[in-house]
Design an enzyme around this catalytic site. Structure first.
Site, PDB file in Angstrom:
ATOM      1  N   HIS A   1       0.840  -1.207   0.000  1.00  0.00           N
ATOM      2  CA  HIS A   1       0.000   0.000   0.000  1.00  0.00           C
ATOM      3  C   HIS A   1       0.871   1.251   0.000  1.00  0.00           C
ATOM      4  O   HIS A   1       0.563   2.247  -0.653  1.00  0.00           O
ATOM      5  CB  HIS A   1      -0.895   0.019   1.242  1.00  0.00           C
TER       6      HIS A   1
ATOM      7  N   GLY B   1      -2.595  -1.937  -7.424  1.00  0.00           N
ATOM      8  CA  GLY B   1      -1.391  -2.761  -7.426  1.00  0.00           C
ATOM      9  C   GLY B   1      -1.512  -3.928  -8.391  1.00  0.00           C
ATOM     10  O   GLY B   1      -2.576  -4.534  -8.529  1.00  0.00           O
TER      11      GLY B   1
HETATM   12  P1  AMP Z   1      -6.054  -4.322  -0.552  1.00  0.00           P
HETATM   13  O1  AMP Z   1      -6.109  -3.490   0.679  1.00  0.00           O
HETATM   14  O2  AMP Z   1      -5.411  -5.667  -0.366  1.00  0.00           O
HETATM   15  O3  AMP Z   1      -7.357  -4.371  -1.302  1.00  0.00           O
HETATM   16  O4  AMP Z   1      -5.059  -3.564  -1.521  1.00  0.00           O
HETATM   17  C1  AMP Z   1      -5.286  -2.220  -1.867  1.00  0.00           C
HETATM   18  C2  AMP Z   1      -4.437  -1.890  -3.059  1.00  0.00           C
HETATM   19  O5  AMP Z   1      -3.063  -2.154  -2.762  1.00  0.00           O
HETATM   20  C3  AMP Z   1      -4.792  -2.751  -4.288  1.00  0.00           C
HETATM   21  O6  AMP Z   1      -4.715  -1.952  -5.446  1.00  0.00           O
HETATM   22  C4  AMP Z   1      -3.722  -3.802  -4.261  1.00  0.00           C
HETATM   23  O7  AMP Z   1      -3.444  -4.343  -5.527  1.00  0.00           O
HETATM   24  C5  AMP Z   1      -2.530  -3.016  -3.736  1.00  0.00           C
HETATM   25  N1  AMP Z   1      -1.567  -3.923  -3.156  1.00  0.00           N
HETATM   26  C6  AMP Z   1      -1.768  -4.855  -2.185  1.00  0.00           C
HETATM   27  N2  AMP Z   1      -0.633  -5.555  -1.950  1.00  0.00           N
HETATM   28  C7  AMP Z   1       0.302  -5.072  -2.795  1.00  0.00           C
HETATM   29  C8  AMP Z   1       1.670  -5.379  -3.052  1.00  0.00           C
HETATM   30  N3  AMP Z   1       2.298  -6.332  -2.393  1.00  0.00           N
HETATM   31  N4  AMP Z   1       2.319  -4.661  -3.987  1.00  0.00           N
HETATM   32  C9  AMP Z   1       1.685  -3.684  -4.684  1.00  0.00           C
HETATM   33  N5  AMP Z   1       0.401  -3.342  -4.485  1.00  0.00           N
HETATM   34  C10 AMP Z   1      -0.293  -4.024  -3.566  1.00  0.00           C
END
Ligand code: AMP
Length: 286
Positions: free
Chosen positions: A37, A147
């Site tokens: 994030h 991401g």
């Molecule tokens: P989430 O809270 O898991 O829904 O993630 C929120 C955003 O952060 C989404 O766009 C995910 O793809 C991105 N994200 C989560 N983990 C990673 C990571 N390891 N590397 C890059 N982006 C990430």
């Protein structure tokens, strides 16, 4: 950093930013923030004059109530990380605001969400597309950051933004990994130490698949067979899916023959380590 809960408050602030001629970047999250994030926030901070982060554990994108219940939450640490990243406005989304009594309107992205996580988590992408539409509509960002760890989600959101004529750019950020290659994820903190160690095999298997394709392997079935074999060497991991698909359409390659001339080949897996579901992918380009 301003912290808001109500969409009406968020809208008032972001409207004021836009009226002052400031560019607005949005980073949507489910919370329990980590280095992945942070990479999205840093990119938004570098590219936009105002950065809005949303933390909302959206129930409609969870296909199992147990998964939702066990999803980690760390509101204070999240606020701290956002403050440190220079976020201007943190939106702590509320269910009674985003999913009020009587809610019954949904956004569906069709073909891109048919396979991979769409096949194994019914309703997941409908929940994502609908909440992201709400966030876009309230914040009206100039740019929104997603991401590539959630490759299918990023592709579906970009398609949706184009199809629905949202006046914004979807920016994709490379996957942030821990030292042993495991993709940073809020779910990693639910792994027992042995599961955490076993989970390092996921990226190793994906990288081996990449090397196989770069070395000239063109049979998707052969790549998948090796991928599954690598993953099954870790008894603590259970494979939910392991696929090689066209990176542009997310559909299988014609005749199962990998072709890198278009959008590349996406090697994608979903794996269970105990009760924790982990996803990861690599995009192989020529
Ligand atoms: P989430 O809270 O898991 O829904 O993630 C929120 C955003 O952060 C989404 O766009 C995910 O793809 C991105 N994200 C989560 N983990 C990673 C990571 N390891 N590397 C890059 N982006 C990430």
């Amino acid at each position: 950093m301003r912290i808001c809960e109500r969409s009406s408050e968020v809208r008032a602030w972001t409207e004021a930013y836009r009226r002052s001629g400031l560019s607005v970047g949005l980073v949507p999250t489910l919370g329990a923030l980590h280095a992945g994030h942070r990479a999205l926030l840093d990119r938004a901070r570098a590219e936009c004059e105002r950065v809005v982060a949303s933390v909302y554990l959206n129930p409609t994108q969870f296909d199992s109530p147990e998964d939702l219940e066990k999803y980690p939450s760390a509101p204070e640490a999240d606020a701290e990380l956002c403050r440190d990243a220079g976020v201007d406005l943190l939106w702590l989304g509320r269910r009674d605001d985003l999913l009020p009594e009587g809610f019954q309107t949904w956004v569906e992205v069709e073909r891109l969400t048919r396979r991979l996580c769409g096949a194994t988590r019914p309703g997941h992408f409908r929940g994502v597309a609908t909440v992201v539409t709400q966030l876009f509509e309230v914040v009206r960002p100039h740019r929104a950051y997603f991401g590539l760890k959630d490759y299918q989600q990023a592709r579906a959101v970009a398609r949706m933004a184009a199809d629905l004529h949202f006046d914004l750019e979807v920016r994709c950020v490379p996957t942030v990994r821990e030292a042993d290659g495991l993709a940073a994820s809020s779910r990693n903190r639910r792994l027992a130490p042995r599961e955490r160690a076993a989970a390092a095999a996921i990226y190793r298997a994906l990288e081996a698949a990449r090397q196989r394709i770069l070395a000239g392997e063109r049979s998707a079935a052969a790549v998948v067979e090796h991928l599954r074999a690598e993953l099954s060497r870790e008894p603590l991991l259970g494979v939910e899916y392991a696929e090689v698909v066209d990176g542009a359409t997310l559909e299988p390659f014609a005749r199962g023959e990998i072709d890198l001339s278009g959008g590349g080949a996406l090697v994608a897996v979903a794996v269970r380590a105990g009760a924790v579901r982990l996803i990861d992918n690599v995009l192989v380009e020529s």
